[in-house]
Design a protein around this motif. Sequence first.
Motif, mmCIF file in Angstrom:
data_model
loop_
_atom_site.group_PDB
_atom_site.id
_atom_site.type_symbol
_atom_site.label_atom_id
_atom_site.label_comp_id
_atom_site.label_asym_id
_atom_site.label_seq_id
_atom_site.Cartn_x
_atom_site.Cartn_y
_atom_site.Cartn_z
ATOM 1 N N SER A 293 0.848 -1.194 0.000
ATOM 2 C CA SER A 293 0.000 0.000 0.000
ATOM 3 C C SER A 293 0.881 1.240 0.000
ATOM 4 N N ALA A 294 0.483 2.213 -0.819
ATOM 5 C CA ALA A 294 1.272 3.443 -0.937
ATOM 6 C C ALA A 294 1.077 4.325 0.288
ATOM 7 N N PRO A 295 2.136 5.027 0.721
ATOM 8 C CA PRO A 295 1.969 5.958 1.837
ATOM 9 C C PRO A 295 1.060 7.115 1.443
ATOM 10 N N ARG A 296 0.377 7.659 2.395
ATOM 11 C CA ARG A 296 -0.530 8.773 2.135
ATOM 12 C C ARG A 296 0.220 10.092 2.294
ATOM 13 N N ARG A 297 -0.007 10.967 1.341
ATOM 14 C CA ARG A 297 0.628 12.273 1.486
ATOM 15 C C ARG A 297 -0.108 13.092 2.540
ATOM 16 N N ARG A 298 0.476 14.208 2.912
ATOM 17 C CA ARG A 298 -0.091 15.043 3.953
ATOM 18 C C ARG A 298 -1.549 15.381 3.667
ATOM 19 N N GLU A 299 -2.359 15.408 4.712
ATOM 20 C CA GLU A 299 -3.777 15.689 4.545
ATOM 21 C C GLU A 299 -4.013 17.048 3.904
ATOM 22 N N ASP A 300 -3.177 18.039 4.252
ATOM 23 C CA ASP A 300 -3.383 19.386 3.717
ATOM 24 C C ASP A 300 -3.007 19.481 2.239
#
Length: 357
Positions: free
Chosen positions: A2-9
């Motif tokens: 699974s790919a890491p999630r980028r910053r929510e903002d």
Amino acid sequence: MSAPRRREDLSDLEGYHSPQVDVSVRLNTNESPYPPPPAFFEAWTAEVSRAAAHRYPDRAARALRRALGGFLGQPAERVFAANGSNEVLQTLLLTYGGPGRSALVFEPSYVLHAHIARITGTGVLTGERSGDLRLEPAGAVRLVEEAEPDVVFLTTPNNPTGMVEPRETVEALVDRIAGRAKPGLLLVDEAYAEFSPWSAIDMVADDVPLVVARTYSKVWSMAAFRLGFCVAPAAIVAELEQVVLPYHLSVPTQVAGTVALRFTAEMDARVASIKAERDRVGAALVALDGVEPFPSGANFILFRTADGQATWEQLLEAGVLVRNFARWPRLDNCLRVTIGRPEENDAFLAALKEVLS
């Protein structure tokens, strides 16, 4: 995996888009239509060949900053150089922006001001221009006073409108920022200043909260080298140097920036030629039914047609690429054409006439 999630903002952030299409006439990115003089390449390659390639570059880019300072009439301590003016803006926002801080932009303007602010976690405040795309000075000053942004962006000549802000507007914004209790900075983006009737660089001083950013990409014909700089109070330059990555500016780029300053006569001649072509193209656009051009102090002209998207598509079919703003907020049906060589400008005007007919 699974790919890491980028910053929510950054979840809804879109990248910078400017189509790079292989066409016969490319007038969409405000580049110089002319390459550097052959003598530039001879001098540049000679100096680069003598460089110690196994050593890191001068981290402070001292020779380049001295040369730029002499050219601009400012001390080297007030000059900061980076990989294009965009890295200058990024370093400025990394230093003075960030979470809990804000940057004010006046839209429509250079899209990367707000884009880089968001990337650096800086809040973005938006001031609006009037219906004719001009900035109302009193309203701009009032917004700076009320919102108290940490960084204020002002582009002159503005991109994509081409309009030049009066010196009085810059002075009023600087005075408002300097006079408030909360410290702040005015960043004047002068990527197209050489085509403009005036520059704010002579306003920069160590006790003035003003930074002026410039680029080598346009009149110096060095877009491929990625070199920009700013002139700012010496204390600010010292802090930018602490934040920017070490050895960020390569030897070939530093040498190119220094060598280019030997060819100011050629640069001045090109500026005069492009300004003359800008006036000629502008007059031709005024004479066309169904076209509304906006006044420009840059090396491009923004214009509006009844159906900008259709106009852009048909120009592209004719082998002419211009910048498409037809569906952008505040710029309905607008396109922007870079001033090219006379024969490129003729091809654009002929294609536009055919499309409109």
